[in-house]
Write an enzyme that holds these catalytic residues in place. Structure first.
Site, PDB file in Angstrom:
ATOM      1  N   ASN A 206     -37.769 -35.434   4.048  1.00 21.42           N
ATOM      2  CA  ASN A 206     -37.974 -34.146   4.715  1.00 21.42           C
ATOM      3  C   ASN A 206     -37.795 -33.020   3.694  1.00 21.42           C
ATOM      4  O   ASN A 206     -37.501 -33.270   2.529  1.00 21.42           O
ATOM      5  CB  ASN A 206     -37.008 -33.998   5.898  1.00 21.42           C
ATOM      6  CG  ASN A 206     -35.569 -34.153   5.459  1.00 21.42           C
ATOM      7  OD1 ASN A 206     -35.059 -33.332   4.715  1.00 21.42           O
ATOM      8  ND2 ASN A 206     -34.911 -35.225   5.901  1.00 21.42           N
ATOM      9  N   ASP A 274     -34.128 -39.897  10.215  1.00 27.51           N
ATOM     10  CA  ASP A 274     -33.740 -40.657  11.411  1.00 27.51           C
ATOM     11  C   ASP A 274     -34.210 -42.111  11.336  1.00 27.51           C
ATOM     12  O   ASP A 274     -33.599 -42.980  11.927  1.00 27.51           O
ATOM     13  CB  ASP A 274     -34.329 -39.987  12.657  1.00 27.51           C
ATOM     14  CG  ASP A 274     -33.624 -38.670  12.951  1.00 27.51           C
ATOM     15  OD1 ASP A 274     -32.382 -38.642  12.834  1.00 27.51           O
ATOM     16  OD2 ASP A 274     -34.302 -37.674  13.281  1.00 27.51           O
ATOM     17  N   PRO A 301     -28.537 -45.388  10.629  1.00 30.47           N
ATOM     18  CA  PRO A 301     -27.219 -45.129  11.225  1.00 30.47           C
ATOM     19  C   PRO A 301     -26.991 -43.633  11.356  1.00 30.47           C
ATOM     20  O   PRO A 301     -27.459 -42.864  10.516  1.00 30.47           O
ATOM     21  CB  PRO A 301     -26.249 -45.733  10.205  1.00 30.47           C
ATOM     22  CG  PRO A 301     -26.995 -45.781   8.928  1.00 30.47           C
ATOM     23  CD  PRO A 301     -28.447 -45.968   9.286  1.00 30.47           C
ATOM     24  N   ASP A 302     -26.290 -43.230  12.393  1.00 29.79           N
ATOM     25  CA  ASP A 302     -25.936 -41.812  12.553  1.00 29.79           C
ATOM     26  C   ASP A 302     -24.577 -41.599  11.884  1.00 29.79           C
ATOM     27  O   ASP A 302     -23.540 -42.029  12.393  1.00 29.79           O
ATOM     28  CB  ASP A 302     -25.898 -41.430  14.037  1.00 29.79           C
ATOM     29  CG  ASP A 302     -25.784 -39.930  14.216  1.00 29.79           C
ATOM     30  OD1 ASP A 302     -25.007 -39.293  13.470  1.00 29.79           O
ATOM     31  OD2 ASP A 302     -26.490 -39.383  15.083  1.00 29.79           O
ATOM     32  N   LYS A 338     -22.616 -36.482  19.687  1.00 24.60           N
ATOM     33  CA  LYS A 338     -22.159 -36.904  18.352  1.00 24.60           C
ATOM     34  C   LYS A 338     -20.637 -36.956  18.282  1.00 24.60           C
ATOM     35  O   LYS A 338     -20.088 -37.563  17.374  1.00 24.60           O
ATOM     36  CB  LYS A 338     -22.684 -35.929  17.298  1.00 24.60           C
ATOM     37  CG  LYS A 338     -24.203 -35.796  17.318  1.00 24.60           C
ATOM     38  CD  LYS A 338     -24.822 -36.349  16.074  1.00 24.60           C
ATOM     39  CE  LYS A 338     -26.317 -36.169  16.089  1.00 24.60           C
ATOM     40  NZ  LYS A 338     -26.951 -36.747  14.924  1.00 24.60           N
TER      41      LYS A 338
HETATM   42  N1  CTP Z   1     -26.944 -36.767  11.157  1.00 22.87           N
HETATM   43  C1  CTP Z   1     -26.322 -37.858  10.555  1.00 22.87           C
HETATM   44  N2  CTP Z   1     -26.954 -39.064  10.520  1.00 22.87           N
HETATM   45  C2  CTP Z   1     -28.184 -39.197  11.076  1.00 22.87           C
HETATM   46  C3  CTP Z   1     -28.825 -38.087  11.671  1.00 22.87           C
HETATM   47  C4  CTP Z   1     -28.172 -36.881  11.682  1.00 22.87           C
HETATM   48  O1  CTP Z   1     -25.195 -37.710  10.058  1.00 22.87           O
HETATM   49  N3  CTP Z   1     -28.782 -40.364  11.013  1.00 22.87           N
HETATM   50  C5  CTP Z   1     -26.196 -35.505  11.212  1.00 22.87           C
HETATM   51  C6  CTP Z   1     -26.789 -34.372  10.418  1.00 22.87           C
HETATM   52  O2  CTP Z   1     -26.186 -34.327   9.126  1.00 22.87           O
HETATM   53  C7  CTP Z   1     -26.399 -33.167  11.252  1.00 22.87           C
HETATM   54  C8  CTP Z   1     -26.409 -33.695  12.675  1.00 22.87           C
HETATM   55  O3  CTP Z   1     -26.259 -35.084  12.558  1.00 22.87           O
HETATM   56  O4  CTP Z   1     -25.080 -32.743  10.975  1.00 22.87           O
HETATM   57  C9  CTP Z   1     -27.602 -33.386  13.512  1.00 22.87           C
HETATM   58  O5  CTP Z   1     -28.782 -33.681  12.844  1.00 22.87           O
HETATM   59  P1  CTP Z   1     -30.177 -33.472  13.557  1.00 22.87           P
HETATM   60  O6  CTP Z   1     -31.260 -33.938  12.635  1.00 22.87           O
HETATM   61  O7  CTP Z   1     -30.263 -32.088  14.124  1.00 22.87           O
HETATM   62  O8  CTP Z   1     -30.019 -34.413  14.807  1.00 22.87           O
HETATM   63  P2  CTP Z   1     -30.534 -35.812  15.130  1.00 22.87           P
HETATM   64  O9  CTP Z   1     -29.384 -36.724  15.317  1.00 22.87           O
HETATM   65  O10 CTP Z   1     -31.544 -36.249  14.143  1.00 22.87           O
HETATM   66  O11 CTP Z   1     -31.184 -35.570  16.579  1.00 22.87           O
HETATM   67  P3  CTP Z   1     -32.695 -35.181  16.986  1.00 22.87           P
HETATM   68  O12 CTP Z   1     -33.577 -35.563  15.836  1.00 22.87           O
HETATM   69  O13 CTP Z   1     -32.911 -35.974  18.191  1.00 22.87           O
HETATM   70  O14 CTP Z   1     -32.671 -33.702  17.250  1.00 22.87           O
END
Ligand code: CTP
Length: 395
Positions: A206, A274, A301-302, A338
């Protein structure tokens, strides 16, 4: 006793620095004066030496002194460098990393916080070149007090006067206090994009520049925190005193974060991809008569959610949210989902990735604040202040 290196640039306001030097000393600080060649046209080294109670440094290679102190050792020994008055010329040389006299060499070699008190003609101050230099310096964590508005020595009126002495003294005190605000706290900051390879030459990623995460890492380190910056590929310099751990993929970023635990706080600023391709080809994928390949993606992984729910959860977990619509609702849901303490949500349809400015909603357990649009370094400062207050409350 805090040790201040006081660098005098060559401007008419230099005479006002004599009082500031005397007051700093009266407050129990050790003041080491350094004068540029031009500064000597405005005040005499002797008056400065008497008021500071220390010899004036001015030459880069002074026989005797160089072996005794050495400019690198001098730069390293400071708790703060105050540049007062900071002229347009000195700011320009600082911004471009010049080291052609003792003052600029010290400024390049130091790891101490730097405070500028600019004074110059209003046109010189508002010139795009000076403003660009200022912005560059601020991005690197240099702080600035003034200039103020009023009459300047050349008879014009505008913004360019050296800030009032009490303001400069207050900024010195607060910079010194800040330097230890987060001493003893270990913090992880994630920043930049992650890249998810498809084959040896292609990847999914990105537009994240890493600017916001790097500014936050720098602001926390400037307050004395032990900062581990887990960074995806970006082309930014590592902020002073920050330990940077380079990663590429989301899996690598997660592993690097887990390796740093336990920590007091984690700030997830990275734009983590993601998804990742289910399989990575070890050879370059070739065009085929069957048409383009079908990509099968797996969820990454988140990292933020993992760190929020882990047994060794940091006391403070902060996330960012990139949204394009219904900011408040999406952000609230995201904070709950989260499990983080705070979430800074920005509308990426207005403030695209990679820009220097940002505007966020700041969501906490107790409510939402709308922060005004500001430079990413100002936003980093504001978040750092919130983090300091959080740990002060915790005791
Ligand atoms: N984040 C993370 N790991 C992921 C995705 C996101 O740690 N795999 C963290 C980002 O660093 C940020 C927060 O989660 O602090 C939100 O990221 P964002 O991209 O806005 O959210 P997503 O979880 O990707 O949700 P969506 O794409 O559905 O809006």
């Amino acid at each position: 006793m805090p040790r201040i290196i006081l660098i005098l640039g060559g401007g008419i306001a230099a005479y006002k620095v004599l009082d500031i030097a005397r007051e700093l000393r009266r407050e129990g600080m050790e003041v080491i004066p350094v004068m540029t060649e031009a500064a000597r046209q405005f005040v005499t080294p002797l008056s400065l030496e008497v008021l500071c109670g220390n010899p004036v440094h001015g030459e880069l290679f002074r026989p005797g002194q160089e072996s005794e102190i050495g400019h690198i050792a001098l730069a390293r020994s400071a708790d703060l460098i105050l540049v007062c008055p900071a002229t347009a010329n000195l700011m320009s040389r600082m911004a471009h990393g010049m080291a052609d006299d003792l003052a600029t060499t010290l400024l390049l070699a130091t790891e101490a916080p730097i405070l500028l008190a600019p004074a110059m003609n209003p046109h010189m101050w508002s010139h795009p070149a000076t403003q660009a230099n200022l912005s560059l310096l601020e991005q690197r964590g240099v702080r600035c007090v003034g200039p103020s508005h009023g009459n300047v020595a050349c008879g014009e009126t505008g913004t360019g006067r050296l800030a009032e002495s009490d303001k400069i003294l207050a900024a010195v005190r607060s910079s010194l206090a800040k330097a230890t605000d987060l001493a003893g706290r270990k913090v992880i900051v994630t920043a930049g994009p992650t890249v998810e390879p498809l084959d040896p030459v292609r990847f999914i990623s990105n537009y994240s520049s890493g600017l916001q995460g790097y500014a936050i890492a720098g602001a926390l380190a400037a307050r004395g925190a032990d900062v581990r910056l887990v960074s995806g590929p970006v082309s930014l310099p590592t902020p002073p005193s920050v330990r940077r751990i380079d990663v590429r993929t989301a899996e690598e970023m997660k592993a690097a974060c887990l390796e740093q635990l336990p920590v007091d706080a984690v700030i997830c600023v990275a734009a983590v991809s993601d998804w990742r391709p289910e399989s990575v080809s070890d050879r370059k994928m070739k065009k085929s008569v069957d048409g383009p390949p079908t990509l099968i993606l797996r969820e990454n992984p988140d990292i933020l959610a993992t760190l929020s729910h882990i047994e060794t959860r940091p006391a403070l977990v902060v996330g960012f949210a990139a949204e394009t619509d219904d900011l408040q609702n999406h952000a609230e849901q995201k904070r709950h989902r989260k499990g983080c303490n705070w979430l800074l949500a920005n509308d990426v349809s207005k403030h695209h990735f990679g820009g220097h400015r940002n505007q966020v909603l700041f969501l906490t357990e107790t409510g939402t604040e709308e922060w005004p649009e500001m430079d990413k370094s100002a936003l980093a400062e504001r978040l750092a202040e919130q983090i300091v207050a959080f740990f002060q409350k915790q005791g």
